[in-house]
Design a protein around this motif. Structure first.
Motif, PDB file in Angstrom:
ATOM      1  N   LEU A 327       0.843  -1.206   0.000  1.00 49.78           N
ATOM      2  CA  LEU A 327       0.000   0.000   0.000  1.00 49.78           C
ATOM      3  C   LEU A 327       0.876   1.253   0.000  1.00 49.78           C
ATOM      4  CD1 LEU A 327      -2.771  -1.067   2.564  1.00 49.78           C
ATOM      5  CD2 LEU A 327      -3.014  -0.832   0.083  1.00 49.78           C
ATOM      6  N   GLY A 328       2.004   1.155   0.694  1.00 49.07           N
ATOM      7  CA  GLY A 328       2.934   2.297   0.743  1.00 49.07           C
ATOM      8  C   GLY A 328       3.651   2.522  -0.575  1.00 49.07           C
ATOM      9  N   THR A 329       4.016   1.426  -1.269  1.00 52.59           N
ATOM     10  CA  THR A 329       4.806   1.563  -2.506  1.00 52.59           C
ATOM     11  C   THR A 329       3.935   1.751  -3.734  1.00 52.59           C
ATOM     12  OG1 THR A 329       4.785  -0.824  -2.859  1.00 52.59           O
ATOM     13  CG2 THR A 329       6.686   0.083  -1.651  1.00 52.59           C
ATOM     14  N   ASP A 330       2.618   1.666  -3.587  1.00 53.10           N
ATOM     15  CA  ASP A 330       1.665   1.786  -4.694  1.00 53.10           C
ATOM     16  C   ASP A 330       1.612   0.515  -5.554  1.00 53.10           C
ATOM     17  OD1 ASP A 330      -0.410   3.204  -5.925  1.00 53.10           O
ATOM     18  OD2 ASP A 330       0.894   3.940  -7.517  1.00 53.10           O
ATOM     19  N   ASP A 331       2.201  -0.570  -5.105  1.00 51.73           N
ATOM     20  CA  ASP A 331       1.960  -1.839  -5.800  1.00 51.73           C
ATOM     21  C   ASP A 331       0.520  -2.268  -5.572  1.00 51.73           C
ATOM     22  OD1 ASP A 331       4.426  -2.129  -7.032  1.00 51.73           O
ATOM     23  OD2 ASP A 331       5.336  -2.847  -5.181  1.00 51.73           O
ATOM     24  N   LEU A 332      -0.041  -1.887  -4.446  1.00 52.73           N
ATOM     25  CA  LEU A 332      -1.476  -2.018  -4.208  1.00 52.73           C
ATOM     26  C   LEU A 332      -2.073  -0.620  -4.332  1.00 52.73           C
ATOM     27  CD1 LEU A 332      -1.405  -4.468  -1.172  1.00 52.73           C
ATOM     28  CD2 LEU A 332      -2.194  -4.994  -3.491  1.00 52.73           C
ATOM     29  N   SER A 333      -3.061  -0.468  -5.209  1.00 52.26           N
ATOM     30  CA  SER A 333      -3.554   0.870  -5.541  1.00 52.26           C
ATOM     31  C   SER A 333      -4.771   1.291  -4.739  1.00 52.26           C
ATOM     32  CB  SER A 333      -3.938   0.918  -7.030  1.00 52.26           C
ATOM     33  OG  SER A 333      -2.866   0.516  -7.836  1.00 52.26           O
ATOM     34  N   VAL A 334      -5.516   0.324  -4.213  1.00 52.27           N
ATOM     35  CA  VAL A 334      -6.848   0.605  -3.653  1.00 52.27           C
ATOM     36  C   VAL A 334      -7.088  -0.288  -2.442  1.00 52.27           C
ATOM     37  CG1 VAL A 334      -9.346   0.319  -4.155  1.00 52.27           C
ATOM     38  CG2 VAL A 334      -7.835   1.244  -5.927  1.00 52.27           C
ATOM     39  N   VAL A 335      -7.848   0.238  -1.467  1.00 49.56           N
ATOM     40  CA  VAL A 335      -8.445  -0.636  -0.447  1.00 49.56           C
ATOM     41  C   VAL A 335      -9.958  -0.576  -0.616  1.00 49.56           C
ATOM     42  CG1 VAL A 335      -8.695  -1.223   1.979  1.00 49.56           C
ATOM     43  CG2 VAL A 335      -6.543  -0.227   1.178  1.00 49.56           C
ATOM     44  N   SER A 336     -10.535  -1.706  -0.954  1.00 46.17           N
ATOM     45  CA  SER A 336     -11.999  -1.829  -1.016  1.00 46.17           C
ATOM     46  C   SER A 336     -12.385  -2.849   0.050  1.00 46.17           C
ATOM     47  CB  SER A 336     -12.418  -2.322  -2.389  1.00 46.17           C
ATOM     48  OG  SER A 336     -11.950  -3.637  -2.534  1.00 46.17           O
ATOM     49  N   THR A 337     -13.679  -3.172   0.156  1.00 46.83           N
ATOM     50  CA  THR A 337     -14.034  -4.094   1.252  1.00 46.83           C
ATOM     51  C   THR A 337     -14.386  -5.507   0.816  1.00 46.83           C
ATOM     52  OG1 THR A 337     -16.353  -3.400   1.141  1.00 46.83           O
ATOM     53  CG2 THR A 337     -14.912  -2.305   2.770  1.00 46.83           C
ATOM     54  N   ASP A 338     -14.884  -5.694  -0.451  1.00 45.50           N
ATOM     55  CA  ASP A 338     -15.493  -6.977  -0.812  1.00 45.50           C
ATOM     56  C   ASP A 338     -16.603  -7.307   0.198  1.00 45.50           C
ATOM     57  OD1 ASP A 338     -16.039  -9.310  -2.136  1.00 45.50           O
ATOM     58  OD2 ASP A 338     -14.237 -10.376  -1.466  1.00 45.50           O
ATOM     59  N   HIS A 339     -17.321  -6.263   0.604  1.00 41.05           N
ATOM     60  CA  HIS A 339     -18.413  -6.428   1.580  1.00 41.05           C
ATOM     61  C   HIS A 339     -19.430  -7.436   1.051  1.00 41.05           C
ATOM     62  CE1 HIS A 339     -21.437  -5.168   4.552  1.00 41.05           C
ATOM     63  NE2 HIS A 339     -22.310  -5.057   3.561  1.00 41.05           N
ATOM     64  N   CYS A 340     -19.550  -8.559   1.727  1.00 43.28           N
ATOM     65  CA  CYS A 340     -20.463  -9.624   1.293  1.00 43.28           C
ATOM     66  C   CYS A 340     -20.895 -10.380   2.560  1.00 43.28           C
ATOM     67  CB  CYS A 340     -19.736 -10.535   0.296  1.00 43.28           C
ATOM     68  SG  CYS A 340     -20.831 -11.690  -0.537  1.00 43.28           S
ATOM     69  N   PRO A 341     -21.788  -9.761   3.344  1.00 50.89           N
ATOM     70  CA  PRO A 341     -22.083 -10.293   4.680  1.00 50.89           C
ATOM     71  C   PRO A 341     -23.089 -11.439   4.655  1.00 50.89           C
ATOM     72  CG  PRO A 341     -23.355  -8.289   4.286  1.00 50.89           C
ATOM     73  CD  PRO A 341     -22.548  -8.529   3.042  1.00 50.89           C
ATOM     74  N   PHE A 342     -22.840 -12.431   5.481  1.00 52.32           N
ATOM     75  CA  PHE A 342     -23.819 -13.489   5.712  1.00 52.32           C
ATOM     76  C   PHE A 342     -23.958 -13.651   7.223  1.00 52.32           C
ATOM     77  CE2 PHE A 342     -22.012 -14.423   1.537  1.00 52.32           C
ATOM     78  CZ  PHE A 342     -23.165 -14.541   0.772  1.00 52.32           C
ATOM     79  N   CYS A 343     -25.198 -13.758   7.697  1.00 52.65           N
ATOM     80  CA  CYS A 343     -25.426 -13.945   9.126  1.00 52.65           C
ATOM     81  C   CYS A 343     -24.932 -15.318   9.552  1.00 52.65           C
ATOM     82  CB  CYS A 343     -26.914 -13.814   9.447  1.00 52.65           C
ATOM     83  SG  CYS A 343     -27.520 -12.124   9.264  1.00 52.65           S
ATOM     84  N   MET A 344     -24.561 -15.430  10.820  1.00 52.50           N
ATOM     85  CA  MET A 344     -24.229 -16.758  11.363  1.00 52.50           C
ATOM     86  C   MET A 344     -25.482 -17.625  11.343  1.00 52.50           C
ATOM     87  SD  MET A 344     -21.102 -17.163  12.007  1.00 52.50           S
ATOM     88  CE  MET A 344     -20.869 -18.443  13.230  1.00 52.50           C
ATOM     89  N   LYS A 345     -26.578 -17.034  11.831  1.00 54.09           N
ATOM     90  CA  LYS A 345     -27.841 -17.775  11.910  1.00 54.09           C
ATOM     91  C   LYS A 345     -28.384 -17.990  10.495  1.00 54.09           C
ATOM     92  CE  LYS A 345     -32.401 -17.159  14.160  1.00 54.09           C
ATOM     93  NZ  LYS A 345     -32.962 -18.225  13.435  1.00 54.09           N
ATOM     94  N   ASP A 346     -28.651 -19.213  10.178  1.00 56.33           N
ATOM     95  CA  ASP A 346     -29.298 -19.629   8.916  1.00 56.33           C
ATOM     96  C   ASP A 346     -28.440 -19.456   7.665  1.00 56.33           C
ATOM     97  OD1 ASP A 346     -31.529 -20.269  10.373  1.00 56.33           O
ATOM     98  OD2 ASP A 346     -32.558 -18.368   9.957  1.00 56.33           O
ATOM     99  N   TYR A 437     -23.073 -10.415  13.365  1.00 60.11           N
ATOM    100  CA  TYR A 437     -21.768 -10.457  14.042  1.00 60.11           C
ATOM    101  C   TYR A 437     -20.869  -9.389  13.439  1.00 60.11           C
ATOM    102  CZ  TYR A 437     -19.446 -12.672  10.012  1.00 60.11           C
ATOM    103  OH  TYR A 437     -18.919 -12.915   8.773  1.00 60.11           O
ATOM    104  N   SER A 438     -19.789  -9.079  14.137  1.00 57.67           N
ATOM    105  CA  SER A 438     -18.759  -8.203  13.570  1.00 57.67           C
ATOM    106  C   SER A 438     -17.485  -9.016  13.408  1.00 57.67           C
ATOM    107  CB  SER A 438     -18.486  -7.010  14.485  1.00 57.67           C
ATOM    108  OG  SER A 438     -17.354  -6.296  13.994  1.00 57.67           O
ATOM    109  N   ALA A 439     -16.848  -8.885  12.261  1.00 59.92           N
ATOM    110  CA  ALA A 439     -15.566  -9.568  12.046  1.00 59.92           C
ATOM    111  C   ALA A 439     -14.455  -8.914  12.873  1.00 59.92           C
ATOM    112  CB  ALA A 439     -15.204  -9.542  10.561  1.00 59.92           C
ATOM    113  N   TYR A 440     -14.742  -7.723  13.404  1.00 59.96           N
ATOM    114  CA  TYR A 440     -13.730  -6.959  14.148  1.00 59.96           C
ATOM    115  C   TYR A 440     -14.185  -6.717  15.582  1.00 59.96           C
ATOM    116  CZ  TYR A 440     -12.272  -6.212   9.338  1.00 59.96           C
ATOM    117  OH  TYR A 440     -11.894  -6.416   8.036  1.00 59.96           O
TER     118      TYR A 440
END
Ligand code: URP
Ligand code: ZN
Ligand code: ZN
Length: 493
Positions: A327-346, A437-440
């Motif tokens: 991230l510092g050297t710009d070899d990685l250009s972006v931080v996105s989330t890939d937000h794709c939540p699924f509940c524990m229940k069901d 739930y929270s992953a964090y």
């Protein structure tokens, strides 16, 4: 439409910080002003800066709404170019709708998402776009766009691609993983890349060797190993590195710009870095889960590990350091989330006894800005880089700049007033995402979103949602215009 003055803050863009006020008229930024120069403004606590004093002066204060940003940072609204609201996966749908997910995104300082419409297998891409558009339109709290997932590359679908680009869908995601679902073989990938190159589109790649992974998964299950932890063990990082290499080679043959999504492993990063050293139009994103969470979490008791099942899997901690460096050297250009939540229940529960049936994905759209900001707190990245990674670079790569991702006069007035000092704790009790739930859970962070402005409207005010469902607009994105990747021959990295 009212005018708004965000006053007294430190404005941070990808070029760096400057003490300035931001004047907004209607939906647009009109000027950055020298601190305190607008009529009737209160003296700012931030020190006056010579750069800001060369800026304009506001005139007339009658209709002006003032937003106090003293002691705060003012940054361009976050742009999350990788989310999955209401996404079908493994017999269920990701738990956030466009309504709940975009509201949560706004709470976290994100003012634009780019989600993924999916071409149904055997169907047309246009049909997929229509389905996703009907899910999103009239429901989003912030602006939204779409990439198109090609799950079945065929002659008719290739012919659809230029029309989609003309309609603002200028990026296509392909999968080297998930055989029988989204997977494309190398021949299909190559033809899609050739077509994308011809019509000004970027190819986004899920780079994992899915054919080899499926063999390892079948072997694990046959040996009676069905725990969530086996998800990680059957998707080794070398198979991400191999697929990343292959994607880069194929993109080179097609002369197509390539964006590796959700990069998690140092082996994959090395491939991206080598391509960029050669000046290639190769880009990659990583996601907070690959910077903060490690593989041991998948070995938690019972089904606990299912909380952390996503693909590529979260890796051993040694990868975190390499990714932060990228991230510092710009070899990685972006931080996105890939937000794709699924509940524990069901939902995550569907994979009890068979890890391959755990729906893949993690919640995170609300926490991206706070988590990347920890890199500033820990002196791993600069403030300017924080803005670049979360807003400016995704805007440039995906045809949104300078309308989004900048605070230039004429840009959409998407702004976040960010308190760099406030500490808070990430938790399922406090978050707004529609997931149980929270992953964090329990993670304490420094820095918090205070006010969020989307096209000139305050949508989050000190933690209260003041926006409304359906105000978010579809954003047509421009074709890929090229981004400088200076070739490096001196080994400086
Ligand atoms: O586990 C993940 N990443 N789920 C979302 C689908 C994808 O591959 O991006
Ligand atoms: Zn993917
Ligand atoms: Zn994804």
């Amino acid at each position: 439409m009212s005018r708004l003055l965000v006053e007294g803050g430190t404005v941070v863009t990808a070029s760096g910080p400057v003490a300035a006020d931001v004047l907004v008229d209607g939906e647009k930024v009109v000027a950055l002003l020298a601190p305190g120069s607008s009529p009737g403004s209160s003296p700012a606590s931030s020190p006056a800066s010579s750069a800001a004093s060369s800026l304009g002066r506001a005139s007339g204060s009658a209709d002006l709404v003032r937003v106090d940003a003293r002691g705060k940072l003012v940054v361009p609204g976050g742009i999350d170019v990788h989310t999955h609201m209401e996404m079908p996966f493994g017999g269920t749908f990701s738990a956030d709708t466009f309504t709940t997910g975009t509201r949560a995104a706004a709470h976290g300082g994100t003012t634009t998402i780019v989600d993924f419409a999916i071409q149904p297998r055997g169907g047309s891409a246009r049909e997929g776009l229509d389905t996703w558009m009907s899910r999103a339109e009239g429901h989003c709290a912030i602006d939204f766009g779409f990439h198109m997932i090609l799950s079945d590359v065929s002659e008719p679908v290739l012919k659809e691609m230029p029309g989609l680009v003309a309609d603002g869908i200028s990026s296509f995601k392909l999968f080297m993983a998930y055989p029988g679902v989204f997977y494309s073989d190398d021949g299909k990938i190559l033809t899609a890349m050739q077509t994308a190159a011809d019509c000004g589109a970027v190819v986004m790649m899920h780079a994992e060797n899915g054919i080899a992974i499926d063999v390892l998964v079948a072997q694990a299950l046959a040996a009676g190993k069905g725990d969530p932890r086996m998800h990680g063990e059957t998707r080794p990082s070398v198979l991400e590195g191999e697929a990343t290499h292959r994607a880069i080679v194929l993109a080179g043959v097609a002369n197509c710009p390539l964006y590796i999504v959700h990069l998690s492993a140092k082996e994959a990063l090395e491939e991206v870095a080598a391509a960029r050293d050669a000046g290639r139009q190769v880009f990659a994103e990583t996601c907070p889960q690959y910077l903060f969470l490690d593989a041991s979490l998948m070995a938690g008791p019972g089904m606990e590990g299912a909380k952390y099942v996503c693909s590529p899997p979260i890796r051993e901690a040694e990868h975190h350091e390499a990714l932060w460096r990228g991230l510092g050297t710009d070899d990685l250009s972006v931080v996105s989330t890939d937000h794709c939540p699924f509940c524990m229940k069901d939902q995550k529960e569907l994979g009890r006894g068979d890890f391959s049936k755990i729906p893949n994905g993690l919640p995170g759209v609300e926490h991206r800005m706070d988590l990347v900001y920890q890199g500033v707190v820990e002196h791993k990245i600069s403030l300017a880089r924080f803005v670049e990674l979360t807003s400016t670079a995704p805007a440039r790569l995906f045809g949104l700049y300078p309308k989004k991702g900048s605070l230039l006069p004429g840009a959409d007035a998407d702004l976040v007033v960010y308190d760099p000092a406030r500490r808070h704790t990430l938790s399922v009790e406090a978050h707004h995402m529609s997931v149980d739930y929270s992953a964090y859970e329990g993670m304490e962070v420094t820095g918090a979103v205070e006010t969020v402005i989307s096209r000139g409207e305050v949508v989050v005010d000190h933690g209260a949602f003041t926006g409304r469902e359906g105000r978010g607009q579809f954003v047509e994105r421009s074709p890929f215009a090229g981004v400088d990747v200076p070739a490096r021959t001196d080994g400086a990295r």
